[in-house]
Design a protein around this motif. Structure first.
Motif, PDB file in Angstrom:
ATOM      1  N   THR A   1       0.866  -1.391   0.418  1.00 42.15           N
ATOM      2  CA  THR A   1      -0.061  -0.061  -0.174  1.00 42.15           C
ATOM      3  C   THR A   1       0.976   1.501  -0.029  1.00 42.15           C
ATOM      4  O   THR A   1       1.654   1.141   0.711  1.00 42.15           O
ATOM      5  CB  THR A   1      -0.971   0.510   1.032  1.00 42.15           C
ATOM      6  OG1 THR A   1      -1.364  -1.153   1.210  1.00 42.15           O
ATOM      7  CG2 THR A   1      -1.683   0.836   2.135  1.00 42.15           C
TER       8      THR A   1
ATOM      9  N   ILE B   1       0.852   4.743   0.795  1.00 43.10           N
ATOM     10  CA  ILE B   1      -0.094   6.559   1.525  1.00 43.10           C
ATOM     11  C   ILE B   1       0.410   7.665   0.463  1.00 43.10           C
ATOM     12  O   ILE B   1       1.566   8.466   1.190  1.00 43.10           O
ATOM     13  CB  ILE B   1      -0.996   5.887   2.792  1.00 43.10           C
ATOM     14  CG1 ILE B   1      -0.644   4.590   2.843  1.00 43.10           C
ATOM     15  CG2 ILE B   1      -1.247   6.658   3.043  1.00 43.10           C
ATOM     16  CD1 ILE B   1      -0.224   4.605   4.297  1.00 43.10           C
TER      17      ILE B   1
ATOM     18  N   LYS C   1      -0.080  11.860   0.777  1.00 48.36           N
ATOM     19  CA  LYS C   1      -1.214  13.637   0.949  1.00 48.36           C
ATOM     20  C   LYS C   1      -0.615  14.442   0.636  1.00 48.36           C
ATOM     21  O   LYS C   1       0.876  14.707   0.105  1.00 48.36           O
ATOM     22  CB  LYS C   1      -1.009  13.565   2.174  1.00 48.36           C
ATOM     23  CG  LYS C   1      -1.416  12.340   3.756  1.00 48.36           C
ATOM     24  CD  LYS C   1      -1.504  13.177   5.172  1.00 48.36           C
ATOM     25  CE  LYS C   1      -2.284  12.064   5.690  1.00 48.36           C
ATOM     26  NZ  LYS C   1      -1.840  12.045   6.992  1.00 48.36           N
TER      27      LYS C   1
ATOM     28  N   TYR D   1      -9.385   6.435  -1.927  1.00 51.74           N
ATOM     29  CA  TYR D   1      -9.475   8.025  -1.516  1.00 51.74           C
ATOM     30  C   TYR D   1     -10.670   8.941   0.029  1.00 51.74           C
ATOM     31  O   TYR D   1     -11.637   8.656  -0.392  1.00 51.74           O
ATOM     32  CB  TYR D   1      -9.750   8.930  -2.210  1.00 51.74           C
ATOM     33  CG  TYR D   1      -9.540  10.561  -1.326  1.00 51.74           C
ATOM     34  CD1 TYR D   1      -7.920  10.908  -1.151  1.00 51.74           C
ATOM     35  CD2 TYR D   1     -10.174  11.222  -2.161  1.00 51.74           C
ATOM     36  CE1 TYR D   1      -7.821  12.537  -0.825  1.00 51.74           C
ATOM     37  CE2 TYR D   1     -10.030  12.886  -1.558  1.00 51.74           C
ATOM     38  CZ  TYR D   1      -9.010  13.014  -1.622  1.00 51.74           C
ATOM     39  OH  TYR D   1      -8.889  14.720  -1.110  1.00 51.74           O
TER      40      TYR D   1
ATOM     41  N   GLU E   1      -6.633  11.366   2.499  1.00 51.28           N
ATOM     42  CA  GLU E   1      -5.216  10.482   2.014  1.00 51.28           C
ATOM     43  C   GLU E   1      -5.575   9.714   0.988  1.00 51.28           C
ATOM     44  O   GLU E   1      -6.538   9.498   1.067  1.00 51.28           O
ATOM     45  CB  GLU E   1      -4.458   9.612   3.079  1.00 51.28           C
ATOM     46  CG  GLU E   1      -5.072   9.396   3.851  1.00 51.28           C
ATOM     47  CD  GLU E   1      -4.086   7.908   5.152  1.00 51.28           C
ATOM     48  OE1 GLU E   1      -3.016   8.948   5.330  1.00 51.28           O
ATOM     49  OE2 GLU E   1      -4.629   6.987   4.827  1.00 51.28           O
TER      50      GLU E   1
ATOM     51  N   ARG F   1      -4.689   6.576  -0.947  1.00 53.21           N
ATOM     52  CA  ARG F   1      -4.169   4.946  -0.730  1.00 53.21           C
ATOM     53  C   ARG F   1      -4.462   3.925  -1.827  1.00 53.21           C
ATOM     54  O   ARG F   1      -5.179   3.875  -2.503  1.00 53.21           O
ATOM     55  CB  ARG F   1      -4.294   3.887   0.683  1.00 53.21           C
ATOM     56  CG  ARG F   1      -5.010   4.848   1.600  1.00 53.21           C
ATOM     57  CD  ARG F   1      -5.934   3.907   2.452  1.00 53.21           C
ATOM     58  NE  ARG F   1      -5.211   2.430   3.434  1.00 53.21           N
ATOM     59  CZ  ARG F   1      -4.248   2.817   4.260  1.00 53.21           C
ATOM     60  NH1 ARG F   1      -4.151   4.308   5.356  1.00 53.21           N
ATOM     61  NH2 ARG F   1      -4.003   2.077   5.418  1.00 53.21           N
TER      62      ARG F   1
ATOM     63  N   LYS G   1       3.517   0.750   3.020  1.00 53.02           N
ATOM     64  CA  LYS G   1       2.936   0.167   4.105  1.00 53.02           C
ATOM     65  C   LYS G   1       3.147  -1.044   3.161  1.00 53.02           C
ATOM     66  O   LYS G   1       2.102  -1.740   2.647  1.00 53.02           O
ATOM     67  CB  LYS G   1       1.320   0.306   4.592  1.00 53.02           C
ATOM     68  CG  LYS G   1       1.661   0.473   6.135  1.00 53.02           C
ATOM     69  CD  LYS G   1       0.317   0.791   6.984  1.00 53.02           C
ATOM     70  CE  LYS G   1      -0.038  -0.528   6.861  1.00 53.02           C
ATOM     71  NZ  LYS G   1      -1.496  -0.928   7.108  1.00 53.02           N
TER      72      LYS G   1
END
Ligand code: ADP
Length: 312
Positions: free
Chosen positions: A232, A234, A236, A258, A262, A264, A294
């Motif tokens: 994943t 992430i 911003k 979304y 954020e 993802r 992640k």
């Protein structure tokens, strides 16, 4: 070429009509830490009890340090150290007395016995307590002594059955760093069983997932996680909306979520994609404020191959 110090050949164990271990074939590379990961009742103890020659297999066999566990159990026993959960220490003996007794029991010759004990003392870091009775030891100190005792005759393979079962978190971490140190400073092979995912992940070069007596998958923890292809990313940005629309259409994005704050992205190989994503944002004049990767955990790997969570 990799040398395998343990090789099982269709090893199988029945208790009456119940098949606890079903035709397992695994190869443990020399000098590695190898984990058998599975929940209670999966067959871990039965498997390693056979490798230690405590139980005979019903079918199949295994080679440990070049010796057949069925035909040459005596030579196997000389090659291995065993630390099982049930192996209690004697409260009225000191740590040193335990080591001395074990050295004598395993036939460590008198002239080298003291050196062997001193080596273990260096390793287990219990010097200031070694002449105290074991009843004054903490759980972690007892476990270290048990592991040290299993090493006194300098075995090629050390079997650890659930090495941190029942210990609190700080003690468990302490035992992990001790096992890591052992792995890094000696040429021993460690085969451990565990139902703790962090233990398998943090200590083992390779793991075999065991479920209902069968190995369902084996590989290094990182390969197992990478194979899931569910990283994943992430992101911003002050321009989340615009960035989301651009990323939505990229081939490498398997799924985009979304939540207003954020973005993802579910992708196959996240580490490789991060520079590419930053580049895409830059060419669209979007500033990325944060980007985080992640990776999946061993828990997700376990669920994939067994269909359930290990600690239900
Ligand atoms: P684990 O170590 O993964 O918890 P075990 O090897 O102890 O698993 O047990 C595997 C299965 O075999 C379990 O279902 C357990 O109840 C059964 N079992 C273990 N030992 C015996 C025994 N001596 N007699 C009968 N069944 C047993």
């Amino acid at each position: 070429m990799v040398k395998y110090i343990i090789e099982t050949k269709d090893i199988t164990k029945y208790y009456d009509n119940f098949r606890a271990v079903n035709s397992i074939n695994l190869k443990v590379p020399e000098n590695s830490a190898y984990g058998i990961l599975g929940p209670n009742g999966a067959g871990k103890s039965t498997l390693i009890s056979m490798l230690c020659t405590i139980f005979s297999p019903t079918q199949g066999t295994a080679i440990v340090n070049g010796y057949d566990i069925v035909k040459e159990p005596h030579n196997v026993r000389k090659s291995i150290g065993i630390v099982f959960q049930s192996r209690a220490l004697d409260d009225i003996l000191t740590g040193r007395e335990h080591l001395e007794m074990h050295a004598a029991l395993y036939g460590v010759k008198k002239d080298i016995r003291q050196d062997a004990i001193n080596d273990i003392l260096d390793l287990i870091n219990l010097k200031d307590k070694i002449d105290e009775k074991v009843k004054n030891y903490s759980g972690g100190m007892k476990r270290k002594l048990e592991i040290g005792r299993g090493l006194i005759h300098r075995p090629k393979v050390l079997f650890l059955d659930e090495p941190t079962l029942g210990l609190d978190v700080p003690t468990r971490e302490n035992i992990w760093s001790y096992i890591k140190n052992l792995k890094n400073t000696t040429d021993i092979t460690i085969l451990l069983t565990t139902h703790y995912l962090e233990e398998a992940d943090g200590l083992c070069d390779e793991i075999a997932i065991i479920d209902q007596g069968e190995i369902v998958k084996s590989d290094s923890p990182s390969n197992l996680k990478n194979e899931l292809k569910i990283d994943t990313i992430i992101l911003k940005s002050l321009e989340n909306n615009k960035l989301k629309d651009i990323l939505q259409n990229q081939d490498f994005v398997n799924e985009l979520k979304y939540d207003g704050s954020e973005i993802r992205l579910s992708v196959d190989k996240g580490a490789k994609l991060i520079p590419k994503i930053v580049h895409i944002a830059e060419t669209n004049n979007i500033n990325v404020d944060s980007i985080e990767l992640k990776q999946p955990s061993l828990e997700e790997v376990f669920i994939k191959y067994t269909g359930y969570k290990i600690n239900k």
